[in-house]
Design an enzyme around this catalytic site. Structure first.
Site, PDB file in Angstrom:
ATOM      1  N   VAL A  39       0.845  -1.192   0.000  1.00  0.00           N
ATOM      2  CA  VAL A  39       0.000   0.000   0.000  1.00  0.00           C
ATOM      3  C   VAL A  39       0.881   1.244   0.000  1.00  0.00           C
ATOM      4  O   VAL A  39       1.736   1.413   0.878  1.00  0.00           O
ATOM      5  CB  VAL A  39      -0.936   0.014   1.227  1.00  0.00           C
ATOM      6  CG1 VAL A  39      -1.778   1.283   1.236  1.00  0.00           C
ATOM      7  CG2 VAL A  39      -1.820  -1.224   1.237  1.00  0.00           C
ATOM      8  N   TYR A  60      -4.145   2.801   9.959  1.00  0.00           N
ATOM      9  CA  TYR A  60      -5.158   1.818   9.583  1.00  0.00           C
ATOM     10  C   TYR A  60      -6.295   1.658  10.579  1.00  0.00           C
ATOM     11  O   TYR A  60      -7.285   0.983  10.282  1.00  0.00           O
ATOM     12  CB  TYR A  60      -4.486   0.480   9.302  1.00  0.00           C
ATOM     13  CG  TYR A  60      -3.633   0.539   8.055  1.00  0.00           C
ATOM     14  CD1 TYR A  60      -4.223   0.453   6.800  1.00  0.00           C
ATOM     15  CD2 TYR A  60      -2.256   0.742   8.134  1.00  0.00           C
ATOM     16  CE1 TYR A  60      -3.467   0.547   5.647  1.00  0.00           C
ATOM     17  CE2 TYR A  60      -1.488   0.835   6.988  1.00  0.00           C
ATOM     18  CZ  TYR A  60      -2.088   0.741   5.740  1.00  0.00           C
ATOM     19  OH  TYR A  60      -1.330   0.849   4.602  1.00  0.00           O
ATOM     20  N   PHE A  70       4.596  -9.660   4.983  1.00  0.00           N
ATOM     21  CA  PHE A  70       4.150  -9.859   3.610  1.00  0.00           C
ATOM     22  C   PHE A  70       3.873  -8.525   2.952  1.00  0.00           C
ATOM     23  O   PHE A  70       3.264  -8.426   1.940  1.00  0.00           O
ATOM     24  CB  PHE A  70       2.901 -10.758   3.571  1.00  0.00           C
ATOM     25  CG  PHE A  70       1.797 -10.361   4.507  1.00  0.00           C
ATOM     26  CD1 PHE A  70       0.861  -9.413   4.131  1.00  0.00           C
ATOM     27  CD2 PHE A  70       1.703 -10.936   5.759  1.00  0.00           C
ATOM     28  CE1 PHE A  70      -0.152  -9.052   4.999  1.00  0.00           C
ATOM     29  CE2 PHE A  70       0.674 -10.588   6.627  1.00  0.00           C
ATOM     30  CZ  PHE A  70      -0.251  -9.646   6.237  1.00  0.00           C
TER      31      PHE A  70
END
Length: 416
Positions: free
Chosen positions: A89, A130, A416
Site C-alpha cells: 500500500v 489503519y 508480507f
C-alpha cells in the site's frame, strides 16, 4: 500530468501485468526509493496476485498501489481461515490528502467481502494509519539482544539426543517448509504458505545483510528425523579486547522442547560471538524460560499483525472459545456498515455460532477492538480498561475475555 481544476480525477483499476514495473516502482518510491536486488524484485513479481491488486493512475503515471495476498490464517481452535493479506500500500507524495488511500481501502474491503474472506490482515508501516479503516493490532512480536557471555541456558532432558548439523539453506528448503507446515495449526496468527512463499525465507540479497554473513542454516535431527531448523547470520565484530561478534537469528522452528533447546544452545555457543539477536518471535517464545538471566536479554515488543473483521458473523463463528461464552455485541463499523449492529455470539471449545439479534447488548465496541481481540492475544478486559470496550451487562466482560483468550500467544511468523 494535467494540473488544472477541471482535470479528471486519478483512476482506480485492477493491476495489469504489463503495468507491474511502474506500479512497483511507485511502491518503492513511497517507501524511500531504495532499489531492491533483482532476485528480491523478481520474487515479489512472482508472488503478486494481479486480480487482487489495485493501482491508481493519473494519466500514464501510477500514483497509488495496494494489494491483497490470498492466505490461510490459523485462528484459535486450529481452523485455517481464508484471509486477505493487505500489502504493498502506497500513495505518491505528489497526491497525498486527496482521498486516494481511502478509495483503495474502500474498494479493497468491498472486494474482500465479495471474495468470501471474513478477515483482512496487514502489517503496518505506520500504525496510526489503519485504525480508521477498522484494523486492530492483534499480535505483538518479541525482539531481544542476549548477552551470551553472561546468560546461560538450562536445557530439558533429551537435548543431548538431538544432533545439530549444518545444511545449505536452499538445499533443505523443502524439509524446513514441511516442518513449518506441521506447526501452522498449533498457533493462532500463523500463515499457511502457498507455493512460492517458501522462497521468502531464504531470500538473501547482499544489501539486506547489514554487514553480516550470508544466510546460514542448521538442522536439528533425532533418530534420523528432522525435528527443527534455524536460519541465522553471523556479524563479526572486533574490539581491542578481542572478538565481539553477533548471531542474528532469522528463523527458528522445532517440533519438541528438546529440539528447540538444542538449536538455541548451538546459537548461543557459536565461536567468536558474544550476542544473539532475535526479532519477530512469539511473545511466549521458549528461550525466555531457558535463560539464566532475562534482564540481560533486553527484550522488547512491537506491534505486528493487524486484523480487520470483514464479515463479523463469519469471523466469530470460524474460531472456537477456550471457555463457554454467550454474549451480545453492539458493534460499531462506519467503514463497513454491514457489520454494524448487534450480534449474539455463543461458543465453547468445540465450536461457535454468531448471528444477528435484536436482544439487548452485553458489550459495546468498535470493529477495531473486535479485530484486536480476535486471535486471543489482546484481552477484551484490557481494552475495556482503556475505555475501548464498554460493559453493559455486569459479568459479560469477564466471560467474553476468558472465552476469547488463547493458550499460546498468537504470532505472525513473517511479513508480507
Amino acid at each position: 500530468m494535467a494540473t488544472d481544476g477541471n482535470a479528471p480525477s486519478p483512476g482506480l483499476r485492477v493491476l495489469r501485468q504489463d503495468d507491474w514495473d511502474k506500479w512497483y516502482d511507485t511502491l518503492l518510491r513511497a517507501f524511500g526509493g531504495v532499489p531492491e536486488s533483482a532476485e528480491e524484485r523478481e520474487l515479489w513479481r512472482s508472488l503478486t496476485e494481479y486480480d487482487r491488486s489495485l493501482g491508481i493512475w493519473d494519466g500514464d503515471e501510477c500514483v497509488g498501489t495496494a494489494g491483497a495476498f490470498s492466505f490461510r490464517l490459523t485462528v484459535p481452535g486450529g481452523a485455517s481461515l481464508p484471509v486477505a493479506g493487505v500489502t504493498m500500500v502506497g500513495v505518491a507524495a505528489t497526491h497525498r490528502r486527496r482521498g486516494l488511500l481511502t478509495s483503495m481501502m474502500r474498494r479493497q474491503l468491498d472486494d474482500v467481502r465479495a471474495w468470501g474472506e471474513p478477515l483482512a490482515v496487514l502489517t503496518a508501516s505506520e500504525p496510526a494509519i489503519y485504525g480508521r479503516f477498522g484494523y486492530g493490532n492483534a499480535t505483538l512480536s518479541l525482539a531481544a539482544e542476549i548477552d551470551t557471555t553472561r546468560v546461560g541456558l538450562s536445557v530439558p532432558d533429551g537435548t543431548d539426543d538431538v544432533r545439530v548439523r549444518y545444511a545449505a539453506p536452499a538445499d533443505v528448503l523443502d524439509v524446513c517448509e514441511a516442518l513449518y507446515a506441521r506447526l501452522v495449526p498449533e498457533r493462532p496468527g500463523m500463515l499457511a504458505r502457498r507455493p512460492g512463499w517458501e522462497r521468502l525465507g531464504v531470500l538473501d540479497p547482499e544489501g539486506g545483510r547489514e554487514g553480516a554473513s550470508p544466510l546460514q542454516c542448521v538442522l536439528a535431527e533425532r533418530d534420523g528425523e528432522t525435528v527443527g531448523y534455524a536460519r541465522y547470520r553471523v556479524k563479526p565484530e572486533w574490539e581491542l579486547s578481542g572478538s565481539n561478534g553477533k548471531v542474528v537469528v532469522e528463523d527458528l522452528a522445532a517440533l519438541a522442547p528438546a529440539a528447540e533447546a538444542a538449536l538455541w544452545r548451538f546459537l548461543f555457543g557459536i565461536d567468536l560471538t558474544s550476542k544473539v539477536t532475535v526479532r519477530s518471535r512469539p511473545v511466549d517464545d521458549a528461550w525466555q524460560y531457558l535463560v539464566s538471566d532475562q534482564r540481560r536479554c533486553h527484550p522488547w515488543f512491537r506491534d505486528s499483525l493487524y486484523v480487520r473483521p470483514v464479515e463479523v458473523g463469519a469471523a466469530l463463528e470460524a474460531r472456537t472459545y477456550q471457555a463457554p461464552v454467550d454474549v451480545v455485541f453492539e458493534v460499531e463499523d462506519a467503514f463497513c456498515p454491514w457489520n454494524a449492529g448487534r450480534w449474539r455470539l455463543t461458543g465453547d471449545p468445540k465450536g461457535a455460532s454468531c448471528e444477528r439479534t435484536t436482544d439487548a447488548a452485553d458489550l459495546a465496541l468498535s470493529v477495531r477492538e473486535l479485530g484486536a481481540a480476535y486471535l486471543g492475544g489482546v484481552s477484551l478486559a484490557a481494552l475495556a480498561a482503556a475505555g475501548r470496550v464498554r460493559e453493559i451487562r455486569r459479568g459479560a466482560l469477564a466471560e467474553a475475555s476468558l472465552g476469547f483468550g488463547s493458550a499460546v500467544a498468537p504470532w505472525l511468523p513473517h511479513g508480507f
